[in-house]
Scaffold this motif. Structure first.
Motif, PDB file in Angstrom:
ATOM      1  N   GLY A  14      17.450 -18.043 -22.689  1.00  0.00           N
ATOM      2  CA  GLY A  14      17.265 -19.238 -22.417  1.00  0.00           C
ATOM      3  C   GLY A  14      17.459 -19.532 -20.860  1.00  0.00           C
ATOM      4  O   GLY A  14      16.823 -20.654 -20.692  1.00  0.00           O
ATOM      5  N   THR A  15      18.370 -18.899 -20.336  1.00  0.00           N
ATOM      6  CA  THR A  15      18.615 -18.855 -18.808  1.00  0.00           C
ATOM      7  C   THR A  15      17.311 -18.656 -18.084  1.00  0.00           C
ATOM      8  O   THR A  15      16.771 -19.411 -17.039  1.00  0.00           O
ATOM      9  CB  THR A  15      19.721 -18.190 -18.270  1.00  0.00           C
ATOM     10  N   ALA A  16      16.558 -17.549 -18.507  1.00  0.00           N
ATOM     11  CA  ALA A  16      15.069 -17.136 -17.977  1.00  0.00           C
ATOM     12  C   ALA A  16      14.359 -18.391 -18.010  1.00  0.00           C
ATOM     13  O   ALA A  16      13.644 -18.791 -17.104  1.00  0.00           O
ATOM     14  CB  ALA A  16      14.703 -16.011 -18.621  1.00  0.00           C
ATOM     15  N   LEU A  17      14.126 -18.967 -19.323  1.00  0.00           N
ATOM     16  CA  LEU A  17      13.294 -20.124 -19.474  1.00  0.00           C
ATOM     17  C   LEU A  17      13.548 -21.260 -18.678  1.00  0.00           C
ATOM     18  O   LEU A  17      12.682 -21.955 -18.299  1.00  0.00           O
ATOM     19  CB  LEU A  17      13.365 -20.229 -21.175  1.00  0.00           C
ATOM     20  N   LEU A  18      14.802 -21.412 -18.713  1.00  0.00           N
ATOM     21  CA  LEU A  18      15.388 -22.645 -17.643  1.00  0.00           C
ATOM     22  C   LEU A  18      14.821 -22.434 -16.249  1.00  0.00           C
ATOM     23  O   LEU A  18      14.116 -23.530 -15.669  1.00  0.00           O
ATOM     24  CB  LEU A  18      16.946 -22.795 -17.704  1.00  0.00           C
ATOM     25  N   LEU A  19      14.928 -21.289 -16.071  1.00  0.00           N
ATOM     26  CA  LEU A  19      14.385 -21.132 -14.369  1.00  0.00           C
ATOM     27  C   LEU A  19      13.023 -21.062 -14.414  1.00  0.00           C
ATOM     28  O   LEU A  19      12.415 -21.735 -13.365  1.00  0.00           O
ATOM     29  CB  LEU A  19      14.986 -19.727 -13.845  1.00  0.00           C
ATOM     30  N   ALA A  20      12.325 -20.616 -15.245  1.00  0.00           N
ATOM     31  CA  ALA A  20      10.719 -20.631 -15.288  1.00  0.00           C
ATOM     32  C   ALA A  20      10.520 -22.278 -14.898  1.00  0.00           C
ATOM     33  O   ALA A  20       9.409 -22.605 -14.738  1.00  0.00           O
ATOM     34  CB  ALA A  20      10.315 -19.861 -16.416  1.00  0.00           C
ATOM     35  N   ILE A  21      11.055 -22.983 -15.975  1.00  0.00           N
ATOM     36  CA  ILE A  21      10.669 -24.348 -15.895  1.00  0.00           C
ATOM     37  C   ILE A  21      11.232 -25.123 -14.712  1.00  0.00           C
ATOM     38  O   ILE A  21      10.176 -25.836 -13.921  1.00  0.00           O
ATOM     39  CB  ILE A  21      11.592 -24.924 -17.016  1.00  0.00           C
ATOM     40  N   GLN A  93      23.306 -14.653 -18.024  1.00  0.00           N
ATOM     41  CA  GLN A  93      23.135 -15.582 -17.246  1.00  0.00           C
ATOM     42  C   GLN A  93      22.199 -15.362 -15.963  1.00  0.00           C
ATOM     43  O   GLN A  93      21.182 -15.901 -15.606  1.00  0.00           O
ATOM     44  CB  GLN A  93      23.985 -16.613 -17.245  1.00  0.00           C
ATOM     45  N   VAL A  94      23.139 -14.428 -15.249  1.00  0.00           N
ATOM     46  CA  VAL A  94      22.355 -14.271 -13.517  1.00  0.00           C
ATOM     47  C   VAL A  94      21.164 -13.438 -13.827  1.00  0.00           C
ATOM     48  O   VAL A  94      20.044 -13.651 -13.150  1.00  0.00           O
ATOM     49  CB  VAL A  94      23.437 -13.509 -12.716  1.00  0.00           C
ATOM     50  N   ALA A  95      21.216 -12.483 -14.733  1.00  0.00           N
ATOM     51  CA  ALA A  95      19.932 -11.528 -14.904  1.00  0.00           C
ATOM     52  C   ALA A  95      18.823 -12.413 -15.525  1.00  0.00           C
ATOM     53  O   ALA A  95      17.658 -12.258 -15.098  1.00  0.00           O
ATOM     54  CB  ALA A  95      20.090 -10.648 -15.994  1.00  0.00           C
ATOM     55  N   GLY A  96      18.954 -13.189 -16.415  1.00  0.00           N
ATOM     56  CA  GLY A  96      18.040 -14.249 -16.942  1.00  0.00           C
ATOM     57  C   GLY A  96      17.439 -14.983 -16.074  1.00  0.00           C
ATOM     58  O   GLY A  96      16.189 -15.211 -16.036  1.00  0.00           O
ATOM     59  N   ALA A  97      18.465 -15.607 -15.278  1.00  0.00           N
ATOM     60  CA  ALA A  97      17.878 -16.534 -13.968  1.00  0.00           C
ATOM     61  C   ALA A  97      16.968 -15.700 -13.141  1.00  0.00           C
ATOM     62  O   ALA A  97      15.755 -16.578 -12.852  1.00  0.00           O
ATOM     63  CB  ALA A  97      19.009 -17.170 -13.324  1.00  0.00           C
ATOM     64  N   VAL A  98      17.287 -14.749 -12.863  1.00  0.00           N
ATOM     65  CA  VAL A  98      16.335 -14.015 -11.749  1.00  0.00           C
ATOM     66  C   VAL A  98      15.125 -13.599 -12.520  1.00  0.00           C
ATOM     67  O   VAL A  98      14.128 -13.901 -11.890  1.00  0.00           O
ATOM     68  CB  VAL A  98      17.097 -12.444 -11.328  1.00  0.00           C
TER      69      VAL A  98
END
Length: 231
Positions: A14-21, A93-98
């Motif tokens: 979810g966090t990865a998709l958020l940052l992609a957005i 969350q941090v890993a997903g964000a990156v």
């Protein structure tokens, strides 16, 4: 009941998709705006707010859809998530964000590894981050207390508004802030500006926990963006 591994995966994805957005819409907005920063920001804002509604709706029933270390810490302070699972959430969350930032770069044919040079300095911006994060926690706790099913929409609407009423454009998320230091695009923030942003975010969240913990002291919880005490 979802397993710990599924909850952690949901937080990371979810966090990865958020940052992609966030990053992807910033790139697209800037490329189509013809130099008009307001138009670029509007595109970035609408995509982020809409994306949050969808992501929280999808992942909320699995992990609580925190996607944000200070949200996780806020629930840890209320003893609604244990210290060990909270640490797991934050690391994920941090890993997903990156990863999400790298996804955005790949979608637009850019170098995957970047470092921002966009300084976001000054007392007004730092104060804005405190206000933005305070409001985010207030939104979450208020929805928990009065209208849990509205949480995804309320968070999306709040972030949409906060993009425009704060001088910092409302990062309101340490994982997002750190990850955005790794993009030299419209959404970037220079590494030198990250620490003060994160400090302000933590301060704003802490103040919100105190104030709304008192104000909503009789609340019960069952909703997206919630505790995971049974993790």
């Amino acid at each position: 009941m979802f397993t710990t591994s599924r909850k952690l995966f949901a937080e990371g994805l979810g966090t990865a998709l958020l940052l992609a957005i966030v990053v992807g819409s910033g790139i697209m907005g800037e490329s189509l705006a013809g130099g008009n920063t307001a138009i670029a920001l509007l595109g970035n804002t609408l995509a982020t707010g809409a994306g949050l509604v969808v992501l929280i709706t999808i992942f909320g029933p699995i992990s609580g859809a925190h996607f944000n270390p200070v949200v996780t810490l806020a629930f840890a302070a209320r003893r609604e998530i244990g210290l060990k699972p909270a640490i797991g959430y934050i690391l994920t969350q941090v890993a997903g964000a990156v990863i999400g930032v790298g996804m955005a770069h790949a979608m637009f044919g850019q170098s995957i590894v970047q470092v921002s040079t966009k300084l976001r300095d000054g007392t007004s911006l730092v104060f804005s981050e405190g206000v933005a994060t305070f409001g985010l926690i207030a939104t979450i706790f208020g929805c928990i207390r009065f209208k849990p099913d509205f949480t995804p929409v309320a968070v999306g609407l709040y972030i949409t508004a906060a993009y425009w009423f704060t001088a910092s454009t409302s990062f309101a998320n340490p994982a997002v802030t750190l990850a955005r230091s790794l993009t030299e695009t419209f959404a970037g923030i220079a590494p030198a500006s990250v620490s003060l942003f994160v400090a302000a975010q933590c301060a704003g969240a802490g103040l919100a926990v105190i104030i709304f913990g008192w104000l909503f002291s009789d609340q019960t919880t069952s909703h997206p963006i919630t505790s995971e005490a049974d993790l």
